[in-house]
Every structure is written in C-alpha cells, then in structure tokens.
Design an enzyme around this catalytic site. Structure first.
Site, mmCIF file in Angstrom:
data_model
loop_
_atom_site.group_PDB
_atom_site.id
_atom_site.type_symbol
_atom_site.label_atom_id
_atom_site.label_comp_id
_atom_site.label_asym_id
_atom_site.label_seq_id
_atom_site.Cartn_x
_atom_site.Cartn_y
_atom_site.Cartn_z
ATOM 1 N N ASN A 52 0.827 -1.219 0.000
ATOM 2 C CA ASN A 52 0.000 0.000 0.000
ATOM 3 C C ASN A 52 0.855 1.260 0.000
ATOM 4 O OD1 ASN A 52 -2.285 -1.635 0.291
ATOM 5 N ND2 ASN A 52 -2.125 -1.594 2.515
ATOM 6 N N HIS A 138 -14.595 -1.518 5.532
ATOM 7 C CA HIS A 138 -13.434 -2.103 6.212
ATOM 8 C C HIS A 138 -13.794 -2.575 7.620
ATOM 9 C CE1 HIS A 138 -9.353 -1.909 8.122
ATOM 10 N NE2 HIS A 138 -8.956 -2.232 6.908
ATOM 11 N N GLU A 183 -16.493 4.357 2.877
ATOM 12 C CA GLU A 183 -15.101 4.649 2.543
ATOM 13 C C GLU A 183 -15.026 5.015 1.071
ATOM 14 O OE1 GLU A 183 -14.272 0.686 4.161
ATOM 15 O OE2 GLU A 183 -13.047 0.299 2.395
ATOM 16 N N SER A 187 -11.357 -1.355 -0.080
ATOM 17 C CA SER A 187 -10.017 -1.938 -0.062
ATOM 18 C C SER A 187 -9.910 -3.274 -0.791
ATOM 19 C CB SER A 187 -9.501 -2.059 1.366
ATOM 20 O OG SER A 187 -10.474 -2.602 2.207
ATOM 21 N N ASP A 212 -14.165 7.461 5.105
ATOM 22 C CA ASP A 212 -12.791 6.980 5.290
ATOM 23 C C ASP A 212 -12.064 7.004 3.934
ATOM 24 O OD1 ASP A 212 -10.513 5.348 5.532
ATOM 25 O OD2 ASP A 212 -11.441 4.012 6.995
ATOM 26 N N HIS A 215 -7.487 4.665 1.166
ATOM 27 C CA HIS A 215 -6.778 4.245 -0.048
ATOM 28 C C HIS A 215 -6.690 5.322 -1.117
ATOM 29 C CE1 HIS A 215 -5.908 0.086 0.860
ATOM 30 N NE2 HIS A 215 -7.089 0.007 1.442
ATOM 31 N N LYS A 243 -0.537 3.986 4.354
ATOM 32 C CA LYS A 243 -0.586 3.648 2.932
ATOM 33 C C LYS A 243 0.277 4.636 2.150
ATOM 34 C CE LYS A 243 -4.464 0.869 3.887
ATOM 35 N NZ LYS A 243 -5.680 0.967 4.681
HETATM 36 C C1 LIG Z 1 -6.100 0.296 5.855
HETATM 37 C C2 LIG Z 1 -7.420 0.809 6.270
HETATM 38 C C3 LIG Z 1 -7.653 1.170 7.602
HETATM 39 C C4 LIG Z 1 -6.664 0.879 8.696
HETATM 40 O O1 LIG Z 1 -5.672 1.817 8.749
HETATM 41 P P1 LIG Z 1 -4.339 1.515 9.587
HETATM 42 O O2 LIG Z 1 -3.708 2.837 9.740
HETATM 43 O O3 LIG Z 1 -3.548 0.547 8.765
HETATM 44 O O4 LIG Z 1 -4.761 0.923 10.886
HETATM 45 C C5 LIG Z 1 -8.854 1.756 7.898
HETATM 46 N N1 LIG Z 1 -9.794 1.969 6.952
HETATM 47 C C6 LIG Z 1 -9.612 1.589 5.673
HETATM 48 C C7 LIG Z 1 -10.688 1.845 4.669
HETATM 49 C C8 LIG Z 1 -8.418 0.997 5.292
HETATM 50 O O5 LIG Z 1 -8.239 0.593 4.039
#
Ligand SMILES: *Cc1c(COP(=O)(O)O)cnc(C)c1O
Length: 390
Positions: A52, A138, A183, A187, A212, A215, A243
């Site tokens: 990522n 997620h 989101e 993901s 969220d 990505h 990421k």
């Molecule tokens: C990767 C991800 C997370 C988690 O984030 P981290 O900082 O790795 O704990 C949360 N929400 C989504 C949509 C993600 O893809």
C-alpha cells in the site's frame, strides 16, 4: 501434540476449522529493498504487488531524513498520552499543516486508522443512535460501529436507493442521532463510493457523515489529496498514514468543535501514547511531497489503465475497480491459491484474498500498483498472468 487442555479446546477447534476450509493464515517475514519493489522471502527474490506504499514514500530519502532529524531532536518516544505531556509542539504543527493542506477547519492525529475508526465512531454514536454503513466497509469501521452499541443498518454496497429507504424508515424510530459510514475507495474491490451523493443524503436526513479516505490519499483527487478533498457535508474525513504516506498513524479532518469533542470523548485519542517524533517527522516530509508528485501520479494512472485493458482482453474478471487496487476475481479458494502460487513461482508476490475477508465464492488475488513499479515489473506480471490463462 498432547491433548489440548479444556480451556484451549475452542482455540484448537477454531484453527482446525480454518485449515479444513483453506482459510488458515500466517505471517511471512520479508526483507524489503529501499531502491525497488523487490522483497526477499526465505532467500528468494520477489516483486511486491501487494504493497500500500503507493508513492514509495516509506523509502523516500526526504522522509527518512526528516524522521531521523526529529528522532535526534525530540527523542524516540513522546513520553505520554496527548492530554498528559505527550502533545509536543511538532504534533500540533502537523495537525495545523494537515488542516491547511486538506482544507478542513481542523485536524486531529490518531495512532492508526484502525484505532481511529474503532474509537471515533463510538464517540459519535451510542445505544440510542443508528449507524448506516456500507456492506463492504473495512473491518475497523464495522468494529467501531459495533463498539458504539448503536443500531446498525448495513446498506447494499454503494446502493443509494437502499440507503435512502433505510434513512426514511428510521425517521419514525426516534433515534437520537444518525451516522452514515462509508469509505471512498473500497479496499478489496478498488471501486469508489458516490461520496457527493452520500454527503447530500446525510445533509437531507440530518445525519453525520463519516468518510474513510484511506486508499485514496496520495493517489486520487486533486493533487493526490483524496476523494474527500473539498467535498462539503463530510463531518469526519478519515485519512490514514500507513498507505501512500508511507509511514504510520491516521488523522481526522473535521471542524474545530468536532476536534474539541473528540479530544474529550474519543478513547482511542485519550488513552494511548502520542505518536513518536520520528513518525511525525516522516509525516511532515510526506505531506510536503504528496501534492508535488503530480507527474508520478500521472504515470501511475497510465500504467494502471493499460494493465487493466491488457488483462481484461486476456479474459480476467476485475470487477468495478477505479483505482490502483485491482482484484482478479477467481471465485474458488483452492483455484485462487493455485494462481497465487503460480505467480510466486514466477517471482511475483501477489496476495490471495479469501473468506472471511471477502464473501464466499469471491476469492481473488489483489494487485496494487505503486509509482515504484518499473515497466519490466509490470511486464513480468502480465506475462505470468497470460501464461496461467493458457
Ligand atoms: C487500511 C485501512 C484502515 C486501517 O488503517 P491503519 O492505519 O492501517 O490501521 C482503515 N480503513 C480503511 C478503509 C483501510 O483501508
């Protein structure tokens, strides 16, 4: 092995069940290279198509240098939680810079995306609230919703009509609050949410909107500032730093009163040690670099679209992806593992995604592209995929 003790019986049973269903997971130790996408596993060299680190910033000299500088100047740890003595001037400076860059009134740091999602949502909703969450969200967003003890209504993936129906039904149910959770880039499928329409529904039904952007940050949107960027009607814009930022941590972009509220009510902010100085340094450098990386992003998106075209022509199913995450949907778990092993035999690391991460019958390999992939890395992947089809 000896017969397990009675109190461990459920653990043995659960692991045996996973193994029986081809769903047992374990970690694999890798050694990365700082110059390329090559990783080493048990002495074998592989090209990593599961990272990522979309802009290669974890390896960027300026990011490493700033992390080192802050480490030297401020020490290895922040020493306490944010409300005790863990808020250093560098934490607040970074928050101000994040707010300025992302065009929000304020920003608040969290120690990870998982921690943010599991502690902001429970601060926003309680047992008298209702959370409307996309079915493909997620795990951290689902866990946060469950922890809040609110009523949870899951709407069909990206289905605005279904969401609207649920919101209308809930009008008569006397919830104290409504929260819409989604989101921007999903993901496992790499497709996008209709963030503008979600924001409109939130406004229409006086719901809070939690979006969220994990990505999308660094890769999509104007100057790589994500798909929440400048979108009105979002109450929490969640960004993560693990990421494209190439480091660790997360932040909530929000207004000032929301920031004050989270400082007072979000357990995952209050009861944990503040991010260490080296991380703050890495993030500060990454934040300077991301808006400037337009030409890298352009090249990345060109590579992605030509790859998509080639493998669709070769007969692979890639779903609705509209990002740097490209699933190749196989369906059967055993078959997916075979493809993953075939790729690994050809010097490529591509992870297999199986239930329970995705639904039964939706097993896939998941490819992610980064600016660090060379043309020859991608050619090698294309060749191996074509050979598998034959
Ligand atoms: C990767 C991800 C997370 C988690 O984030 P981290 O900082 O790795 O704990 C949360 N929400 C989504 C949509 C993600 O893809």
């Amino acid at each position: 092995m000896d017969k397990p003790s009675k109190k461990y019986q459920f653990i043995h049973d659960a692991l045996a069940e996973r193994k029986k269903n081809n769903q047992f997971r374990s970690t694999q130790a890798l050694v990365p290279s700082l110059e390329s996408m090559t990783i080493e596993r048990e002495g074998k060299s592989l090209i990593n198509f599961s990272s990522n680190d979309y802009l290669g910033l974890s390896k960027h000299p300026k990011v490493i240098e700033k992390a080192q500088e802050y480490l030297q100047r401020f020490g290895a740890g922040s020493g306490a939680s944010r409300l005790v003595t863990g808020t250093l001037s560098i934490h607040e400076q970074l928050e101000e810079k994040l707010a300025q860059t992302f065009g929000t009134e304020a920003a608040l740091l969290f120690n990870s995306g998982f921690q943010a999602n599991t502690s902001i949502i429970p601060a926003l909703a309680d047992r008298n609230s209702c959370i409307f969450i996309d079915k493909k969200c997620h795990n951290s967003l689902i866990q946060g919703s469950i922890l809040s003890r609110a009523t949870i209504k899951r709407f069909r993936h990206n289905n605005l009509d279904h969401l609207k129906d649920l919101l209308e039904q809930s009008e008569s149910e006397n919830f104290n609050r409504k929260v819409i959770v989604s989101e921007t880039v999903f993901s496992m499928d790499g497709d996008r949410s209709p963030v503008d329409s979600l924001a409109e529904l939130a406004t229409q039904f006086e719901a809070l909107f939690y979006s969220d952007d994990a990505h999308a940050l660094g890769v999509l949107g104007k100057q790589g500032l994500g798909l929440n960027y400048k979108q009105s009607g979002i109450d929490i814009s969640l960004g993560t730093f693990g990421k494209a930022f190439g480091s660790f941590g997360a932040f909530a972009g929000c207004n000032k009163v929301m920031r004050e509220y989270l400082i007072n009510h979000s357990g995952g902010f209050i009861y944990t040690t503040a991010l260490p100085p080296a991380i703050i340094g890495a993030l500060d450098a990454a934040l300077d670099l991301i808006p400037e990386m337009e030409s890298e992003r352009l090249k990345l998106h060109q590579k992605i679209s030509s790859f998509k075209e080639i493998i669709q022509d070769a007969g692979f199913e890639i779903g609705e992806t509209d990002s740097q995450i490209i699933p190749i949907i196989i369906g059967d778990e055993g078959e997916t593992m075979k493809l993953s092993n075939h790729l690994s035999d050809n010097g490529l690391w591509v992870s297999a995604i199986r239930p329970p991460t995705v639904e039964n019958g939706a097993s896939r390999i998941r490819i992610t592209f980064t600016t660090m992939h060379s043309d020859s890395d991608i050619e090698r992947l294309v060749d191996a995929l074509k050979r598998w089809k034959q």
